[in-house]
Design an enzyme around this catalytic site. Structure first.
Site, PDB file in Angstrom:
ATOM      1  N   CYS A 111       1.278  -1.762  -0.450  1.00  0.00           N
ATOM      2  CA  CYS A 111       0.190  -0.192  -0.114  1.00  0.00           C
ATOM      3  C   CYS A 111       0.579   0.927  -0.222  1.00  0.00           C
ATOM      4  O   CYS A 111       0.810   1.393   0.723  1.00  0.00           O
ATOM      5  CB  CYS A 111      -0.773   0.435   1.223  1.00  0.00           C
ATOM      6  SG  CYS A 111      -2.462  -1.853   1.320  1.00  0.00           S
ATOM      7  N   ALA A 112       1.736   1.194  -1.123  1.00  0.00           N
ATOM      8  CA  ALA A 112       3.359   2.573  -0.847  1.00  0.00           C
ATOM      9  C   ALA A 112       2.463   3.768  -1.397  1.00  0.00           C
ATOM     10  O   ALA A 112       3.367   4.859  -1.053  1.00  0.00           O
ATOM     11  CB  ALA A 112       3.918   1.897  -2.092  1.00  0.00           C
ATOM     12  N   GLY A 115       4.508   7.430  -1.286  1.00  0.00           N
ATOM     13  CA  GLY A 115       5.524   6.510  -1.510  1.00  0.00           C
ATOM     14  C   GLY A 115       6.801   7.325  -1.057  1.00  0.00           C
ATOM     15  O   GLY A 115       8.359   6.931  -1.064  1.00  0.00           O
ATOM     16  N   ASN A 116       6.341   7.614   0.343  1.00  0.00           N
ATOM     17  CA  ASN A 116       7.577   8.537   0.876  1.00  0.00           C
ATOM     18  C   ASN A 116       8.461   6.690   1.822  1.00  0.00           C
ATOM     19  O   ASN A 116      10.499   6.744   2.118  1.00  0.00           O
ATOM     20  CB  ASN A 116       7.278   8.727   2.343  1.00  0.00           C
ATOM     21  CG  ASN A 116       6.665  10.334   1.856  1.00  0.00           C
ATOM     22  OD1 ASN A 116       7.698  11.111   0.928  1.00  0.00           O
ATOM     23  ND2 ASN A 116       6.569  11.134   3.140  1.00  0.00           N
ATOM     24  N   ASP A 135      -1.099   0.487  -5.181  1.00  0.00           N
ATOM     25  CA  ASP A 135      -2.048   1.042  -4.050  1.00  0.00           C
ATOM     26  C   ASP A 135      -3.231   1.333  -5.408  1.00  0.00           C
ATOM     27  O   ASP A 135      -3.328   1.146  -6.229  1.00  0.00           O
ATOM     28  CB  ASP A 135      -1.417   2.654  -4.428  1.00  0.00           C
ATOM     29  CG  ASP A 135      -2.302   3.453  -2.725  1.00  0.00           C
ATOM     30  OD1 ASP A 135      -1.544   3.244  -2.265  1.00  0.00           O
ATOM     31  OD2 ASP A 135      -3.283   4.011  -3.332  1.00  0.00           O
ATOM     32  N   ARG A 140      -2.808   9.334  -6.043  1.00  0.00           N
ATOM     33  CA  ARG A 140      -2.093   9.106  -5.024  1.00  0.00           C
ATOM     34  C   ARG A 140      -0.609   8.363  -5.675  1.00  0.00           C
ATOM     35  O   ARG A 140      -0.161   8.389  -5.239  1.00  0.00           O
ATOM     36  CB  ARG A 140      -2.215   8.421  -4.435  1.00  0.00           C
ATOM     37  CG  ARG A 140      -3.160   9.688  -2.705  1.00  0.00           C
ATOM     38  CD  ARG A 140      -3.764   8.257  -1.852  1.00  0.00           C
ATOM     39  NE  ARG A 140      -2.980   7.386  -0.804  1.00  0.00           N
ATOM     40  CZ  ARG A 140      -2.448   8.106   0.351  1.00  0.00           C
ATOM     41  NH1 ARG A 140      -3.836   9.137   1.016  1.00  0.00           N
ATOM     42  NH2 ARG A 140      -1.689   8.199   1.276  1.00  0.00           N
ATOM     43  N   CYS A 237      -0.588   4.176  11.258  1.00  0.00           N
ATOM     44  CA  CYS A 237      -0.398   5.635  11.938  1.00  0.00           C
ATOM     45  C   CYS A 237      -1.961   5.738  12.724  1.00  0.00           C
ATOM     46  O   CYS A 237      -2.167   6.774  12.516  1.00  0.00           O
ATOM     47  CB  CYS A 237      -0.269   7.121  10.998  1.00  0.00           C
ATOM     48  SG  CYS A 237      -1.727   7.082   9.955  1.00  0.00           S
TER      49      CYS A 237
END
Ligand code: SAM
Length: 310
Positions: A111-112, A115-116, A135, A140, A237
């Protein structure tokens, strides 16, 4: 500070595909910042948040990460616009660091976008090997494509695809040994989001968390089903047990060929003690670790004939 805790430092990850730590330190000194050296304790990082002024530290847990006073804005900095600096919270650097794919390895970022973490993986792999990044969200993914170009990442293969439909037995993924699973979550660890939403507790929130954790369990088990995968990092998060410890517990029960690795033992905040080994997981928060709210678990395949022990 706020209800979510004190303000966290401005963390800057150095993109080692483009700049060394020493070069970046020299650059910021030329910009008038005082270099305080490498932090020896979390308290030193916390102190950055309490005083103002142009000062910075090198982080003690994440190599190639610098910490500046909260609110320092680098969005117009030429090193940022040139892709040398990645503006990324410290906690969100932990998943790639703990996955630690060797140079030249074959990796999936499930789930990229945006892309960080993909660009962090590419830096750790020195742009050698392959990162298959998926993704669902077209927009995004387009942003991600631009960011990776700017960061000089060349080892990626992006796909606008539901990771749950990616076939583990496809010969293309035969050599995939490391998978990063950073799925959609409630975002409850992000202070700005929480401020905007307010504190919502109740049946609606509970329903939403159940639906998110259902997806998170399916996605994580799917990652563990790739034939050559050795190590999988799960991160959110979110601060909610339903999306964190509960997902890990269910996944371990359903995948007895995997065990948890004690993630970054020197990290002070650990998983909530809701099952045996939950302390192998790590948590992050503004109060305890001077970062955003975050959760990480590291899964490793048990070696053959070792299925019942850990
Ligand atoms: N890893 C990213 C980074 O560090 O920049 C952040 C990922 S964000 C937490 C979760 C992402 O998962 C979103 O971009 C969302 O579009 C994507 N997503 C949600 N469900 C998915 C699925 N079934 N397959 C692939 N991607 C999915």
């Amino acid at each position: 500070g706020s209800a979510a805790g004190p303000a966290v430092p401005r963390y800057v990850r150095l993109n080692t595909l483009k700049i060394t730590t020493n070069e970046a330190i020299a650059y910021f000194k030329r910009q008038g910042y005082t270099y305080l050296g490498k932090a020896r304790s979390l308290d030193e990082v916390a102190e950055l948040g309490q005083k103002h002024g142009k000062r910075f530290l090198q982080d003690l847990h994440v190599p190639d990460l610098l910490a500046f006073p909260p609110g320092t804005d680098f969005h117009k900095d030429t090193l940022y616009t040139a892709g040398h600096l990645i503006l990324q919270d410290k906690a969100s650097c932990l998943p790639a660091l703990l996955l630690s794919p060797p140079v030249g390895s074959c990796v999936i970022d499930a789930c990229a976008a945006p892309g960080n973490k993909t660009s962090h993986l590419a830096a750790l792999m020195k742009n050698k090997g392959r990162i298959f990044a998926f993704d669902l969200d077209t927009k995004r993914l387009a942003t991600m494509s631009t960011l990776l170009l700017r960061a000089g990442v060349t080892c990626q293969e992006l796909a606008n695809q539901d990771f749950l439909t990616v076939k583990p037995d496809d010969p293309k993924y035969q050599k995939v040994s490391h998978i990063l699973m950073d799925p959609s979550c409630s975002g409850s660890g992000m202070p700005d989001l929480m401020r905007a939403l307010g504190d919502k507790n109740g049946p609606e929130q509970e329903k939403r968390l159940q639906s998110l954790s259902g997806f998170q369990c399916r996605a994580l088990s799917h990652a563990l089903s790739f034939p050559s995968v050795q190590r999988v990092v799960y991160s959110t998060c979110s601060i909610h047990q339903q999306e964190n410890e509960d997902v890990v517990k269910t996944t371990l029960e359903q995948n007895t060929n995997f065990k948890l690795v004690n993630a970054l033992p020197s990290w002070p905040a650990r998983g909530l003690n809701t099952f045996l080994d939950a302390g192998c997981c790590l948590r992050a928060s503004a109060l305890d670790t001077f970062t955003n709210g975050f959760f990480v678990a590291v899964f490793e395949r048990k070696s053959d004939g070792n299925e019942s022990s850990s």
